[in-house]
Design a protein around this motif. Structure first.
Motif, short mmCIF file in Angstrom:
data_model
loop_
_atom_site.label_atom_id
_atom_site.label_comp_id
_atom_site.label_asym_id
_atom_site.label_seq_id
_atom_site.Cartn_x
_atom_site.Cartn_y
_atom_site.Cartn_z
N GLU A 24 0.81 -1.22 0.00
CA GLU A 24 0.00 0.00 0.00
C GLU A 24 0.85 1.27 0.00
OE1 GLU A 24 -3.40 0.06 2.59
OE2 GLU A 24 -3.42 -2.14 2.66
N LEU A 25 2.15 1.14 0.09
CA LEU A 25 3.05 2.29 0.07
C LEU A 25 3.22 2.73 -1.39
CD1 LEU A 25 4.88 4.15 1.77
CD2 LEU A 25 6.73 2.51 1.38
N LYS A 26 2.61 3.86 -1.75
CA LYS A 26 2.59 4.33 -3.14
C LYS A 26 3.72 5.31 -3.46
CE LYS A 26 -1.25 2.13 -3.94
NZ LYS A 26 -1.09 0.72 -4.20
N ARG A 27 4.19 6.01 -2.45
CA ARG A 27 5.28 6.95 -2.70
C ARG A 27 6.09 7.15 -1.43
NH1 ARG A 27 5.57 12.34 -2.22
NH2 ARG A 27 6.31 12.52 -4.36
N LEU A 28 7.29 7.59 -1.61
CA LEU A 28 8.17 7.91 -0.48
C LEU A 28 8.10 9.41 -0.24
CD1 LEU A 28 11.25 5.73 -1.46
CD2 LEU A 28 9.45 5.18 0.17
#
Length: 153
Positions: A24-28
């Motif tokens: 679910e981590l789409k961007r840093l």
């Protein structure tokens, strides 16, 4: 894990960051570029589609992106954010020696002049959308392109 906090860049001593299975981590956060002591960054099986500016991460030796929908590499020419004197030939990621892409959606791998000037190993596997590899640093000694379907057509 859905996101990393914007304050993540405050981890000024962090040298290794491994992100694995964070679907679910789409961007840093943009602040990741402040992790100037980072030597290894591995992103695997995450939802990352885009990386923020990494050009000031001049201690980064290894960057691996595996099984992520990453569409573009963050190697753009940019003005230095800090007033650090650089030689005219140095533009960013000057210590990066190892870059590996596996199962990404990257369409082009290209390096502006002065970026990744010490890249030694470039490994690209199963990047089916890859259509272009160009402008590689002259320092590349090991180049692997395997299973990049569109590139071979």
């Amino acid at each position: 894990l859905k996101e990393l906090p914007p304050s993540f860049g405050c981890l000024s001593s962090l040298s290794v960051l491994l992100l694995h299975g964070c679907h679910e981590l789409k961007r840093l956060p943009d602040s990741i570029g402040l992790l100037t002591q980072l030597t290894e960054l591995e992103i695997s099986k995450c939802g990352i589609q885009e990386l923020p500016d990494l050009m000031e991460m001049n201690n980064l030796h290894t960057l691996r992106v595996r099984c992520c929908p990453l569409r573009e590499l963050p190697f753009k020419e940019s003005a230095p954010k800090r007033k650090r004197k650089r030689r005219a030939t140095e533009k960013g990621l000057i210590r990066l020696t190892w870059l590996e892409l596996y199962c990404t959606e990257v369409r082009e791998v290209s390096f502006p002049e002065g970026v990744c000037i010490n890249l030694h190993t470039l490994r690209i596997f199963c990047c089916n959308d890859l259509v272009k590899v160009s402008s590689l640093p002259a320092t590349v000694e090991y180049l692997t392109l395997r299973g990049c379907g569109v590139l071979g057509k």
